[in-house]
Design a protein around this motif. Sequence first.
Motif, mmCIF file in Angstrom:
data_model
loop_
_atom_site.group_PDB
_atom_site.id
_atom_site.type_symbol
_atom_site.label_atom_id
_atom_site.label_comp_id
_atom_site.label_asym_id
_atom_site.label_seq_id
_atom_site.Cartn_x
_atom_site.Cartn_y
_atom_site.Cartn_z
ATOM 1 N N LEU A 139 24.150 147.972 -52.315
ATOM 2 C CA LEU A 139 23.808 147.180 -51.141
ATOM 3 C C LEU A 139 23.753 148.095 -49.928
ATOM 4 N N ASP A 140 22.818 147.847 -49.052
ATOM 5 C CA ASP A 140 22.765 148.566 -47.782
ATOM 6 C C ASP A 140 23.669 147.784 -46.825
ATOM 7 N N MET A 141 24.932 148.162 -46.804
ATOM 8 C CA MET A 141 25.937 147.387 -46.073
ATOM 9 C C MET A 141 25.653 147.323 -44.576
ATOM 10 N N ARG A 142 25.102 148.381 -44.023
ATOM 11 C CA ARG A 142 24.802 148.379 -42.591
ATOM 12 C C ARG A 142 23.831 147.255 -42.243
ATOM 13 N N ARG A 143 22.859 147.010 -43.108
ATOM 14 C CA ARG A 143 21.837 145.993 -42.837
ATOM 15 C C ARG A 143 22.152 144.633 -43.443
ATOM 16 N N ALA A 144 22.898 144.596 -44.538
ATOM 17 C CA ALA A 144 23.126 143.333 -45.257
ATOM 18 C C ALA A 144 24.369 142.580 -44.794
ATOM 19 N N ARG A 145 25.291 143.290 -44.165
ATOM 20 C CA ARG A 145 26.581 142.678 -43.820
ATOM 21 C C ARG A 145 26.419 141.593 -42.765
ATOM 22 N N TRP A 146 27.055 140.457 -43.018
ATOM 23 C CA TRP A 146 27.032 139.312 -42.107
ATOM 24 C C TRP A 146 28.397 139.180 -41.464
ATOM 25 N N ASP A 147 28.412 138.980 -40.155
ATOM 26 C CA ASP A 147 29.689 138.920 -39.430
ATOM 27 C C ASP A 147 30.199 137.499 -39.240
ATOM 28 N N GLY A 148 29.511 136.535 -39.851
ATOM 29 C CA GLY A 148 29.929 135.144 -39.704
ATOM 30 C C GLY A 148 29.438 134.530 -38.421
ATOM 31 N N GLY A 149 28.557 135.224 -37.743
ATOM 32 C CA GLY A 149 28.053 134.769 -36.444
ATOM 33 C C GLY A 149 27.134 133.580 -36.509
ATOM 34 N N THR A 150 25.917 133.734 -36.118
ATOM 35 C CA THR A 150 24.951 132.658 -35.971
ATOM 36 C C THR A 150 24.983 131.708 -37.152
ATOM 37 N N HIS A 190 19.694 138.270 -57.971
ATOM 38 C CA HIS A 190 19.890 137.418 -56.787
ATOM 39 C C HIS A 190 19.529 138.174 -55.511
ATOM 40 N N TYR A 191 19.977 139.429 -55.400
ATOM 41 C CA TYR A 191 19.700 140.211 -54.191
ATOM 42 C C TYR A 191 18.201 140.383 -53.994
ATOM 43 N N ARG A 192 17.513 140.685 -55.061
ATOM 44 C CA ARG A 192 16.065 140.879 -54.944
ATOM 45 C C ARG A 192 15.356 139.581 -54.596
ATOM 46 N N ALA A 193 15.778 138.476 -55.189
ATOM 47 C CA ALA A 193 15.162 137.176 -54.897
ATOM 48 C C ALA A 193 15.401 136.758 -53.448
ATOM 49 N N GLU A 194 16.563 137.126 -52.894
ATOM 50 C CA GLU A 194 16.911 136.738 -51.521
ATOM 51 C C GLU A 194 16.477 137.760 -50.480
ATOM 52 N N GLY A 195 16.014 138.920 -50.919
ATOM 53 C CA GLY A 195 15.614 139.959 -49.974
ATOM 54 C C GLY A 195 16.790 140.672 -49.335
ATOM 55 N N THR A 196 17.914 140.742 -50.037
ATOM 56 C CA THR A 196 19.096 141.439 -49.525
ATOM 57 C C THR A 196 18.793 142.934 -49.454
ATOM 58 N N PRO A 197 19.077 143.585 -48.317
ATOM 59 C CA PRO A 197 18.797 145.018 -48.198
ATOM 60 C C PRO A 197 19.588 145.848 -49.213
ATOM 61 N N LEU A 198 18.867 146.696 -49.916
ATOM 62 C CA LEU A 198 19.455 147.570 -50.929
ATOM 63 C C LEU A 198 19.135 149.018 -50.623
ATOM 64 N N LYS A 199 19.990 149.898 -51.103
ATOM 65 C CA LYS A 199 19.716 151.338 -51.076
ATOM 66 C C LYS A 199 19.394 151.716 -52.510
ATOM 67 N N GLU A 200 18.161 152.087 -52.725
ATOM 68 C CA GLU A 200 17.757 152.444 -54.081
ATOM 69 C C GLU A 200 18.507 153.688 -54.550
ATOM 70 N N ALA A 201 18.759 153.729 -55.849
ATOM 71 C CA ALA A 201 19.441 154.881 -56.437
ATOM 72 C C ALA A 201 18.548 156.113 -56.298
ATOM 73 N N ALA A 202 19.173 157.254 -56.115
ATOM 74 C CA ALA A 202 18.428 158.511 -56.011
ATOM 75 C C ALA A 202 17.722 158.791 -57.340
ATOM 76 N N ARG A 203 16.596 159.471 -57.277
ATOM 77 C CA ARG A 203 15.863 159.821 -58.501
ATOM 78 C C ARG A 203 16.740 160.603 -59.458
ATOM 79 N N SER A 204 17.623 161.420 -58.909
ATOM 80 C CA SER A 204 18.511 162.221 -59.746
ATOM 81 C C SER A 204 19.613 161.393 -60.392
ATOM 82 N N ALA A 205 19.748 160.127 -59.973
ATOM 83 C CA ALA A 205 20.809 159.276 -60.500
ATOM 84 C C ALA A 205 20.530 158.817 -61.924
#
Length: 128
Positions: free
Chosen positions: A111-122, A89-104
């Motif tokens: 989820l990239d919470m800084r970019r994906a979080r909605w404050d209920g505004g607009t 769903h996230y990929r289909a909607e373009g939700t910002p993600l933080k990819e796992a590190a290569r070492s992971a």
Amino acid sequence: MSEQSPAEDTREEYADALPDYAERVLEVADRIPPGRVMTYGDVAEWLEEGGPRQVGRVMSLYGGAVPWWRVVRADGVLLPGHELRALAHYRAEGTPLKEAARSAGGHLPRLDMRRARWDGGTGAGGHI
């Protein structure tokens, strides 16, 4: 004997049994735009009632009828047991993600919470 089909009877019983708080939580979840998320705590704060645990409980019991993947943990970790469905769903909607590190080594992104979080505004239309 009822003329309604069993499926209709079940829907009516379910609608009658749905607590008011649950309805309100589900309405907020339904308003979150595609590609954005709110935390369980954000939803409780928006409603000015309950807390993250209460919202989580509502989502676990009744959330299948709404975009459940948009109500998330504050740390951005994908919902355990539903990671792959949510990720699709996230990929289909373009939700910002933080990819796992290569070492992971096969770990899922967060989820990239800084970019994906909605404050209920607009477009939120005020508190429910």
